[in-house]
Write a protein that holds these residues in place. Structure first.
Motif, PDB file in Angstrom:
ATOM      1  N   ASP A 108       0.807  -1.224   0.000  1.00  0.00           N
ATOM      2  CA  ASP A 108       0.000   0.000   0.000  1.00  0.00           C
ATOM      3  C   ASP A 108       0.838   1.271   0.000  1.00  0.00           C
ATOM      4  O   ASP A 108       0.286   2.381  -0.004  1.00  0.00           O
ATOM      5  CB  ASP A 108      -0.930   0.027   1.221  1.00  0.00           C
ATOM      6  N   ALA A 109       2.157   1.147  -0.011  1.00  0.00           N
ATOM      7  CA  ALA A 109       3.036   2.316   0.096  1.00  0.00           C
ATOM      8  C   ALA A 109       2.926   3.224  -1.119  1.00  0.00           C
ATOM      9  O   ALA A 109       2.814   2.770  -2.257  1.00  0.00           O
ATOM     10  CB  ALA A 109       4.490   1.868   0.276  1.00  0.00           C
ATOM     11  N   LEU A 110       2.962   4.534  -0.880  1.00  0.00           N
ATOM     12  CA  LEU A 110       3.009   5.555  -1.917  1.00  0.00           C
ATOM     13  C   LEU A 110       4.323   6.316  -1.761  1.00  0.00           C
ATOM     14  O   LEU A 110       4.799   6.522  -0.641  1.00  0.00           O
ATOM     15  CB  LEU A 110       1.830   6.522  -1.786  1.00  0.00           C
ATOM     16  N   PHE A 111       4.893   6.767  -2.867  1.00  0.00           N
ATOM     17  CA  PHE A 111       6.226   7.369  -2.839  1.00  0.00           C
ATOM     18  C   PHE A 111       6.209   8.767  -3.452  1.00  0.00           C
ATOM     19  O   PHE A 111       5.777   8.949  -4.591  1.00  0.00           O
ATOM     20  CB  PHE A 111       7.223   6.495  -3.607  1.00  0.00           C
ATOM     21  N   GLY A 166       4.983   2.598 -11.070  1.00  0.00           N
ATOM     22  CA  GLY A 166       3.779   3.023 -11.766  1.00  0.00           C
ATOM     23  C   GLY A 166       3.106   4.217 -11.106  1.00  0.00           C
ATOM     24  O   GLY A 166       3.746   5.196 -10.735  1.00  0.00           O
ATOM     25  N   GLY A 167       1.790   4.116 -10.916  1.00  0.00           N
ATOM     26  CA  GLY A 167       1.011   5.215 -10.371  1.00  0.00           C
ATOM     27  C   GLY A 167       1.169   5.437  -8.883  1.00  0.00           C
ATOM     28  O   GLY A 167       0.557   6.360  -8.331  1.00  0.00           O
ATOM     29  N   VAL A 190      -4.123  15.022  -3.980  1.00  0.00           N
ATOM     30  CA  VAL A 190      -4.847  14.102  -4.860  1.00  0.00           C
ATOM     31  C   VAL A 190      -4.132  12.756  -4.909  1.00  0.00           C
ATOM     32  O   VAL A 190      -4.763  11.695  -4.854  1.00  0.00           O
ATOM     33  CB  VAL A 190      -4.968  14.697  -6.280  1.00  0.00           C
ATOM     34  N   PHE A 191      -2.817  12.798  -4.979  1.00  0.00           N
ATOM     35  CA  PHE A 191      -2.023  11.570  -5.068  1.00  0.00           C
ATOM     36  C   PHE A 191      -2.190  10.691  -3.833  1.00  0.00           C
ATOM     37  O   PHE A 191      -2.360   9.474  -3.939  1.00  0.00           O
ATOM     38  CB  PHE A 191      -0.551  11.934  -5.272  1.00  0.00           C
ATOM     39  N   ILE A 192      -2.143  11.303  -2.638  1.00  0.00           N
ATOM     40  CA  ILE A 192      -2.217  10.508  -1.403  1.00  0.00           C
ATOM     41  C   ILE A 192      -3.625  10.453  -0.825  1.00  0.00           C
ATOM     42  O   ILE A 192      -3.849   9.817   0.214  1.00  0.00           O
ATOM     43  CB  ILE A 192      -1.237  11.033  -0.325  1.00  0.00           C
ATOM     44  N   GLN A 193      -4.569  11.147  -1.487  1.00  0.00           N
ATOM     45  CA  GLN A 193      -5.964  11.164  -1.015  1.00  0.00           C
ATOM     46  C   GLN A 193      -6.036  11.642   0.437  1.00  0.00           C
ATOM     47  O   GLN A 193      -6.545  10.953   1.326  1.00  0.00           O
ATOM     48  CB  GLN A 193      -6.608   9.783  -1.174  1.00  0.00           C
TER      49      GLN A 193
END
Length: 318
Positions: A108-111, A166-167, A190-193
């Motif tokens: 679930d990690a976002l970078f 990716g996204g 927007v990216f991390i909501q």
């Protein structure tokens, strides 16, 4: 800024799980390695900054922390639970080199890859009392340029990692955040909501929001474009030759300050340090490096990482 936005666990430290702790302690599925890491970590400011109960977190890490992803998830998750929030964020710059491995361990990690003009980065790192990057003996007078080569190597390696994500990977320019924080934060939101209200962030002011982490304390100039007044024309010209292709690829204009040395010399220097950084990274993350360097003590962790240590902070007054 993320921590000041609300809803994130506040942890004023760089965890260094993937780029320091796991490489030095080895496979955490091995109980002995796990115990050594946990015991050293509990003696460090990385633990003290969590404000967690030592006995409870030790037991949980021993039973469930079988890899770096487990370790980070458990520590951050327990902090979030204790603070009554749902999310957490970690800012450990060299973890960028392990982004794909982190994604495999934490799906679930976002970078967010924060990119800054390499000339300003080099000035900042080179101005520190302890050099971030050590040049070869014969290049000591060129430490600023060597730091630029490290920036180039890091950014390129990080972007390669990002291509695999990716996204779940986004690049943000430091200069955009300075010039238009509302728009830049809106894009990240927007990216991390997650709501990133700039006024709230300034009002809460956690960490470097209220106490900027700068190498140029007292300098009245801003953090963007400092290189235009603090780097000589000769250094700028050589900088262009060394990392100009990366600067242009990222949209940063070259200084074009005239002659800064021969191109062949610049190409040789660039290739030499790229090979050195590659080899150092491989060694640090190999079994050979682990056997040679050995595990870390709590004191050694403290001497390596960046963290606000509660043990050194003044007691609150009434």
């Amino acid at each position: 800024m993320l921590l000041s936005s609300g809803g994130f666990a506040v942890y004023l430290a760089e965890s260094n799980v993937f780029n320091l702790l796991v490489p030095r302690f080895g496979d955490l599925s091995v109980l002995a390695n796990r115990e050594r890491l946990i015991d050293a970590w509990l003696q460090s400011k990385l633990f003290r900054a969590t404000f967690l109960d030592a006995k409870e977190i030790r037991a949980k890490l021993l039973s469930e922390g079988r890899n770096g992803g487990d370790f980070l998830r458990i520590v951050m998750g327990e902090m979030a639970r204790a603070q009554g929030v749902r999310r957490w964020a970690d800012n450990s710059p060299e973890e960028l080199l392990h982004a794909y491995a982190i994604k495999q361990a934490l799906p679930d990690a976002l970078f967010i890859h924060m990119i800054r003009d390499g000339r300003d980065v080099s000035l900042s790192l080179d101005a520190r009392p302890h050099k971030w990057v050590r040049p070869f003996r014969w290049d000591r007078q060129n430490s600023l340029l060597v730091t630029g080569l490290f920036w180039d190597w890091m950014v390129r390696a990080g972007r390669k990692q990002g291509e695999k994500l990716g996204g779940d990977y986004i690049e943000v320019r430091f200069e955009d955040l300075q010039a238009d924080p509302h728009a830049t934060l809106a894009r990240i939101a927007v990216f991390i909501q997650h709501d990133l209200d700039y006024e709230r962030i300034l009002r809460v002011g956690i960490g470097s929001i209220s106490a900027p982490n700068t190498s140029f304390k007292g300098d009245r100039g801003g953090p963007v474009g400092r290189w235009k007044t603090k780097m000589t024309p000769e250094k700028l010209a050589m900088f262009d030759k060394l990392v100009g292709s990366t600067l242009q690829e990222l949209g940063y204009p070259l200084a074009k300050s005239g002659d800064g040395g021969n191109l062949i010399g610049a190409m040789t220097m660039r290739a030499s340090y790229a090979s050195y950084f590659d080899a150092k990274f491989w060694f640090k993350n190999s079994a050979f490096g682990r056997a040679y360097l050995g595990p870390l003590s709590g004191e050694q962790i403290d001497n390596t990482v960046i963290a606000t240590d509660p043990a050194t902070q003044p007691a609150p007054t009434r």
